[in-house]
Design an enzyme around this catalytic site. Structure first.
Site, PDB file in Angstrom:
ATOM      1  N   SER A 113     -93.136-134.802 -41.345  1.00  0.00           N
ATOM      2  CA  SER A 113     -93.562-136.079 -41.885  1.00  0.00           C
ATOM      3  C   SER A 113     -92.746-136.245 -43.158  1.00  0.00           C
ATOM      4  CB  SER A 113     -95.070-136.035 -42.127  1.00  0.00           C
ATOM      5  OG  SER A 113     -95.511-137.153 -42.816  1.00  0.00           O
TER       6      SER A 113
ATOM      7  N   TYR B 176     -90.066-147.036 -42.735  1.00  0.00           N
ATOM      8  CA  TYR B 176     -90.018-145.561 -42.746  1.00  0.00           C
ATOM      9  C   TYR B 176     -91.437-145.022 -42.863  1.00  0.00           C
ATOM     10  CZ  TYR B 176     -88.810-140.765 -44.142  1.00  0.00           C
ATOM     11  OH  TYR B 176     -88.704-139.392 -44.209  1.00  0.00           O
TER      12      TYR B 176
ATOM     13  N   LYS C 155     -93.649-142.442 -40.455  1.00  0.00           N
ATOM     14  CA  LYS C 155     -94.208-141.152 -40.900  1.00  0.00           C
ATOM     15  C   LYS C 155     -95.732-141.160 -40.916  1.00  0.00           C
ATOM     16  CE  LYS C 155     -90.288-138.939 -41.335  1.00  0.00           C
ATOM     17  NZ  LYS C 155     -89.932-137.854 -40.402  1.00  0.00           N
TER      18      LYS C 155
HETATM   19  N1  LIG Z   1     -84.446-135.046 -47.325  1.00  0.00           N
HETATM   20  C1  LIG Z   1     -85.529-135.597 -47.748  1.00  0.00           C
HETATM   21  O1  LIG Z   1     -85.637-135.964 -48.931  1.00  0.00           O
HETATM   22  C2  LIG Z   1     -86.687-135.785 -46.811  1.00  0.00           C
HETATM   23  C3  LIG Z   1     -87.953-136.010 -47.376  1.00  0.00           C
HETATM   24  C4  LIG Z   1     -89.041-136.151 -46.534  1.00  0.00           C
HETATM   25  C5  LIG Z   1     -88.869-136.035 -45.162  1.00  0.00           C
HETATM   26  N2  LIG Z   1     -87.621-135.825 -44.638  1.00  0.00           N
HETATM   27  C6  LIG Z   1     -87.516-135.688 -43.173  1.00  0.00           C
HETATM   28  O2  LIG Z   1     -86.847-134.480 -42.874  1.00  0.00           O
HETATM   29  C7  LIG Z   1     -86.318-134.567 -41.550  1.00  0.00           C
HETATM   30  C8  LIG Z   1     -84.900-134.020 -41.533  1.00  0.00           C
HETATM   31  O3  LIG Z   1     -84.061-134.858 -42.293  1.00  0.00           O
HETATM   32  P1  LIG Z   1     -83.088-134.279 -43.384  1.00  0.00           P
HETATM   33  O4  LIG Z   1     -83.664-134.588 -44.704  1.00  0.00           O
HETATM   34  O5  LIG Z   1     -82.718-132.877 -43.073  1.00  0.00           O
HETATM   35  O6  LIG Z   1     -81.843-135.264 -43.203  1.00  0.00           O
HETATM   36  P2  LIG Z   1     -80.412-135.100 -42.486  1.00  0.00           P
HETATM   37  O7  LIG Z   1     -79.590-134.097 -43.213  1.00  0.00           O
HETATM   38  O8  LIG Z   1     -79.894-136.463 -42.367  1.00  0.00           O
HETATM   39  O9  LIG Z   1     -80.760-134.483 -41.066  1.00  0.00           O
HETATM   40  C9  LIG Z   1     -81.306-135.264 -40.045  1.00  0.00           C
HETATM   41  C10 LIG Z   1     -80.925-134.638 -38.730  1.00  0.00           C
HETATM   42  O10 LIG Z   1     -81.558-135.388 -37.676  1.00  0.00           O
HETATM   43  C11 LIG Z   1     -80.598-135.585 -36.680  1.00  0.00           C
HETATM   44  N3  LIG Z   1     -80.838-136.763 -35.853  1.00  0.00           N
HETATM   45  C12 LIG Z   1     -80.788-138.082 -36.209  1.00  0.00           C
HETATM   46  N4  LIG Z   1     -81.027-138.862 -35.144  1.00  0.00           N
HETATM   47  C13 LIG Z   1     -81.228-138.018 -34.090  1.00  0.00           C
HETATM   48  C14 LIG Z   1     -81.491-138.199 -32.712  1.00  0.00           C
HETATM   49  N5  LIG Z   1     -81.599-139.426 -32.176  1.00  0.00           N
HETATM   50  N6  LIG Z   1     -81.647-137.098 -31.933  1.00  0.00           N
HETATM   51  C15 LIG Z   1     -81.523-135.873 -32.449  1.00  0.00           C
HETATM   52  N7  LIG Z   1     -81.244-135.630 -33.734  1.00  0.00           N
HETATM   53  C16 LIG Z   1     -81.103-136.695 -34.547  1.00  0.00           C
HETATM   54  C17 LIG Z   1     -79.287-135.743 -37.402  1.00  0.00           C
HETATM   55  O11 LIG Z   1     -78.238-135.518 -36.495  1.00  0.00           O
HETATM   56  P3  LIG Z   1     -76.732-136.064 -36.764  1.00  0.00           P
HETATM   57  O12 LIG Z   1     -76.186-135.099 -37.772  1.00  0.00           O
HETATM   58  O13 LIG Z   1     -76.082-136.021 -35.450  1.00  0.00           O
HETATM   59  O14 LIG Z   1     -76.883-137.455 -37.337  1.00  0.00           O
HETATM   60  C18 LIG Z   1     -79.414-134.706 -38.495  1.00  0.00           C
HETATM   61  O15 LIG Z   1     -78.957-133.457 -38.073  1.00  0.00           O
HETATM   62  C19 LIG Z   1     -86.413-136.035 -41.158  1.00  0.00           C
HETATM   63  O16 LIG Z   1     -87.492-136.205 -40.261  1.00  0.00           O
HETATM   64  C20 LIG Z   1     -86.686-136.748 -42.487  1.00  0.00           C
HETATM   65  O17 LIG Z   1     -87.369-137.948 -42.309  1.00  0.00           O
HETATM   66  C21 LIG Z   1     -86.545-135.707 -45.442  1.00  0.00           C
END
Ligand SMILES: NC(=O)c1ccc[n+]([C@@H]2O[C@H](COP(=O)([O-])OP(=O)(O)OC[C@H]3O[C@@H](n4cnc5c(N)ncnc54)[C@H](OP(=O)(O)O)[C@@H]3O)[C@@H](O)[C@H]2O)c1
Length: 290
Positions: free
Chosen positions: A136, A150, A154
């Site tokens: 989330s 968004y 979530k």
């Molecule tokens: N970073 C933050 O501040 C934060 C805070 C709260 C929650 N989150 C959550 O954490 C989770 C991971 O995100 P992250 O922060 O690690 O960002 P990220 O570095 O952008 O990683 C997201 C990953 O999801 C993959 N992805 C996107 N669309 C996809 C699809 N259709 N099928 C399979 N994989 C897909 C991306 O693949 P590609 O590389 O191929 O695009 C990427 O590897 C997300 O759910 C995000 O909402 C992040």
């Protein structure tokens, strides 16, 4: 030693990559690492001695979802831990957001998570054990301007996960919601499309969106530490697995603020809330009649 098989979605970058990197180095884990394209998971090859399966998975592609579950079972016999990490963001005011973009975000963050979970849950039910870790966000509890959709994804993940938890708690299956605040991943940068406000009524929010974009990769949260915390909770603290795991000071602060204010609200409204029911004797009659 009983190995646990983890399947993690979206392990190309960010939290998913850190989780995969750490899981790949453990003796007690088999890893099904997934990404959208071939070649995105080569960083895992240095750790692979047969305990890692690299699988192509775009969570919006049902055929790939079905095949990923099959590949996991073929490689390691089961899935013990599913991490629904794949996800993206979108910045824009509610009125001006591009609906095609935000619908796609729902397809990934919500329907993708649902699809793979419905493939894996029967495997967990059969073996009467399993853990579902759903990413989330603090944005699944607390809302900011320009992130309406968004938040929609979530908050949906929160509600779906809470409900699943109640359905599977007697079947040996647990869930954990991960609720990070800002972490240094690709999320705020390339993984979030942005629509700058054009209407003067919303001008002030342009600065917020710009700030978020400029702040990408400078967030306070460390994904290496987040991944270690998540893995430790699942591997070593399963009996006390938190239903919700806020990660980062901002997340903890806002979660406490939101719940404290909301609790007070509900208490203040207690009498008014109760006054909306039928009087008790009428409820009894209607129950008997039913
Ligand atoms: N970073 C933050 O501040 C934060 C805070 C709260 C929650 N989150 C959550 O954490 C989770 C991971 O995100 P992250 O922060 O690690 O960002 P990220 O570095 O952008 O990683 C997201 C990953 O999801 C993959 N992805 C996107 N669309 C996809 C699809 N259709 N099928 C399979 N994989 C897909 C991306 O693949 P590609 O590389 O191929 O695009 C990427 O590897 C997300 O759910 C995000 O909402 C992040």
């Amino acid at each position: 030693m009983m190995k646990k098989t983890w399947l993690v979605t979206g392990t190309h970058t960010g939290f998913g990559k850190e989780l995969a990197t750490q899981l790949a180095q453990r003796d007690d884990v088999n890893l099904v690492a997934t990404s959208r394209k071939f070649g995105q998971l080569d960083y895992l090859d240095q750790y692979n001695h047969g305990q890692i399966a690299k699988v192509i998975l775009d969570v919006t592609n049902h055929e790939q979802v079905v095949n990923a579950a099959k590949d996991a079972v073929t490689a390691f016999g089961t899935v013990d831990v599913l991490v629904n990490n794949a996800g993206l963001g979108y910045f824009g005011t509610f009125e001006e957001s591009n609906l095609a973009d935000v619908k796609y975000m729902f397809d990934v963050n919500v329907w993708g998570l649902v699809d793979i979970t419905r493939e894996i849950l029967p495997i967990m039910r059969k073996q009467k054990s399993g853990v579902i870790v759903n990413f989330s966000s603090i944005g699944g509890l607390y809302s900011f301007p320009t992130l309406a959709f968004y938040h929609g994804t979530k908050y949906a993940v929160e509600g779906i996960t809470e409900s699943i938890a109640k359905e599977v708690k007697d079947l040996g299956i647990k869930t954990m919601l991960v609720e990070p605040s800002g972490f240094r991943t690709d999320w705020a940068g390339r993984s979030s499309n942005k629509t700058m406000p054009t209407h003067e009524d919303y001008n002030q929010f342009g600065d917020f969106i710009k700030q978020m974009a400029d702040g990408a990769h400078h967030e306070p949260g460390d994904p290496v530490k987040a991944a270690a915390i998540i893995i430790n909770q699942v591997q070593n603290h399963l009996d006390n697995l938190p239903a919700r795991l806020p990660l980062g000071k901002v997340s903890s602060d806002l979660a406490i603020e939101k719940y404290t204010e909301t609790l007070q609200n509900f208490k203040d409204l207690r009498n008014l809330s109760l006054s909306a029911d039928f009087p008790e004797e009428k409820q009894l009659i209607s129950k008997e009649q039913a």
